[in-house]
Design a protein around this motif. Structure first.
Motif, PDB file in Angstrom:
ATOM      1  N   ALA A 166      -4.059  -6.870   1.026  1.00 53.90           N
ATOM      2  CA  ALA A 166      -4.052  -6.793  -0.441  1.00 53.90           C
ATOM      3  C   ALA A 166      -4.583  -5.445  -0.920  1.00 53.90           C
ATOM      4  CB  ALA A 166      -4.881  -7.932  -1.030  1.00 53.90           C
ATOM      5  N   LEU A 167      -5.622  -4.945  -0.266  1.00 50.18           N
ATOM      6  CA  LEU A 167      -6.204  -3.654  -0.639  1.00 50.18           C
ATOM      7  C   LEU A 167      -5.187  -2.524  -0.465  1.00 50.18           C
ATOM      8  CD1 LEU A 167      -8.729  -1.957  -1.396  1.00 50.18           C
ATOM      9  CD2 LEU A 167      -9.233  -1.847   1.047  1.00 50.18           C
ATOM     10  N   ALA A 168      -4.537  -2.489   0.699  1.00 47.31           N
ATOM     11  CA  ALA A 168      -3.552  -1.435   0.957  1.00 47.31           C
ATOM     12  C   ALA A 168      -2.385  -1.527  -0.012  1.00 47.31           C
ATOM     13  CB  ALA A 168      -3.058  -1.525   2.401  1.00 47.31           C
ATOM     14  N   LEU A 169      -1.901  -2.724  -0.233  1.00 45.58           N
ATOM     15  CA  LEU A 169      -0.770  -2.924  -1.136  1.00 45.58           C
ATOM     16  C   LEU A 169      -1.116  -2.486  -2.551  1.00 45.58           C
ATOM     17  CD1 LEU A 169       2.125  -4.349  -0.934  1.00 45.58           C
ATOM     18  CD2 LEU A 169       1.011  -6.196  -2.165  1.00 45.58           C
ATOM     19  N   GLY A 170      -2.293  -2.906  -3.035  1.00 48.79           N
ATOM     20  CA  GLY A 170      -2.707  -2.548  -4.384  1.00 48.79           C
ATOM     21  C   GLY A 170      -2.892  -1.058  -4.570  1.00 48.79           C
ATOM     22  N   LEU A 171      -3.527  -0.389  -3.593  1.00 53.18           N
ATOM     23  CA  LEU A 171      -3.749   1.046  -3.706  1.00 53.18           C
ATOM     24  C   LEU A 171      -2.437   1.824  -3.763  1.00 53.18           C
ATOM     25  CD1 LEU A 171      -6.743   1.560  -1.231  1.00 53.18           C
ATOM     26  CD2 LEU A 171      -6.791   1.801  -3.734  1.00 53.18           C
ATOM     27  N   VAL A 172      -1.496   1.476  -2.887  1.00 47.25           N
ATOM     28  CA  VAL A 172      -0.245   2.237  -2.825  1.00 47.25           C
ATOM     29  C   VAL A 172       0.630   1.971  -4.037  1.00 47.25           C
ATOM     30  CG1 VAL A 172       1.860   2.632  -1.490  1.00 47.25           C
ATOM     31  CG2 VAL A 172      -0.315   2.382  -0.318  1.00 47.25           C
ATOM     32  N   HIS A 173       0.775   0.706  -4.426  1.00 52.31           N
ATOM     33  CA  HIS A 173       1.594   0.395  -5.607  1.00 52.31           C
ATOM     34  C   HIS A 173       0.959   0.974  -6.870  1.00 52.31           C
ATOM     35  CE1 HIS A 173       4.831  -2.424  -4.316  1.00 52.31           C
ATOM     36  NE2 HIS A 173       4.073  -2.464  -3.230  1.00 52.31           N
ATOM     37  N   GLY A 174      -0.363   0.847  -6.991  1.00 57.25           N
ATOM     38  CA  GLY A 174      -1.041   1.404  -8.153  1.00 57.25           C
ATOM     39  C   GLY A 174      -0.889   2.910  -8.224  1.00 57.25           C
TER      40      GLY A 174
END
Length: 200
Positions: free
Chosen positions: A122-130
């Motif tokens: 979730a952390l990786a996904l959120g950082l990259v999409h954000g």
């Protein structure tokens, strides 16, 4: 078994990037925060990514679900702020497709992960999409306060989906969640095929 799990998680970590910054920026006419909220619901890769991570978190229990509820939107917001400061290089759409395919497959398989691993996804996904969202908003000259709207919408969506899945008790209900994961994986496969055929 541990080696297979470690390989799957390493692949998930590498493939969580969204596609090219086709941000589908919209104007609702009622302010930048609402524009940010609307953005999530018109961006296919972003919306499906939130849903599939929430499904995976819910299947892995209340602790994983609670961690994802706060990690995903906060990472999205932090990544968005970073995207306003550091220009984003558009990532290939095939990476977004592969991330949907992989996380969808983990969900469909009801793959048991430690809460820390679900949180890391979730952390990786959120950082990259954000990061991609923030860079797109800056490039379009839109107010970055819209990132608050997007992060809020991510929180609400993740909360609803995760809470629904955690509350499921009957086996056939969990099978329905796994089926949803398989459909998202199939969507990732379709997007991947579409991307690759477009380059041919």
């Amino acid at each position: 078994m541990r080696r297979t799990r470690a390989t799957a998680l390493a692949a998930a970590w590498l493939l969580l990037g969204p596609g090219a910054a086709q941000a589908h920026l919209v104007s609702t006419g009622i302010g930048p925060v609402y524009d940010g909220i609307a953005h999530l619901f018109v961006s296919f890769e972003d919306l499906l990514s939130v849903v599939v991570v929430a499904l995976l978190a819910g299947l892995n229990g209340p602790l994983a679900g609670r961690r994802v509820l706060f990690t995903l939107p906060l990472a999205w917001l932090i990544g968005g702020v970073a995207g306003t400061l550091i220009p984003a290089t558009p990532l290939p759409v095939s990476l977004a497709a592969l991330s949907l395919l992989l996380i969808g497959a983990l969900t469909a398989a009801d793959f048991k992960l430690a809460p820390a691993m679900v949180t890391a996804i979730a952390l990786a996904l959120g950082l990259v999409h954000g990061w991609q969202n923030g860079a797109a908003m800056t490039a379009a000259g839109l107010p970055t306060v819209g990132l608050l709207g997007t992060a809020g919408a991510v929180f609400v969506m993740a909360t609803g989906v995760t809470a629904l899945v955690v509350a499921l008790r009957r086996p056939w209900m969990r099978i329905a969640v796994r089926a949803a994961g398989s459909w998202i994986a199939a969507s990732g496969l379709l997007l991947l095929g579409w991307t690759l055929s477009g380059r041919a």
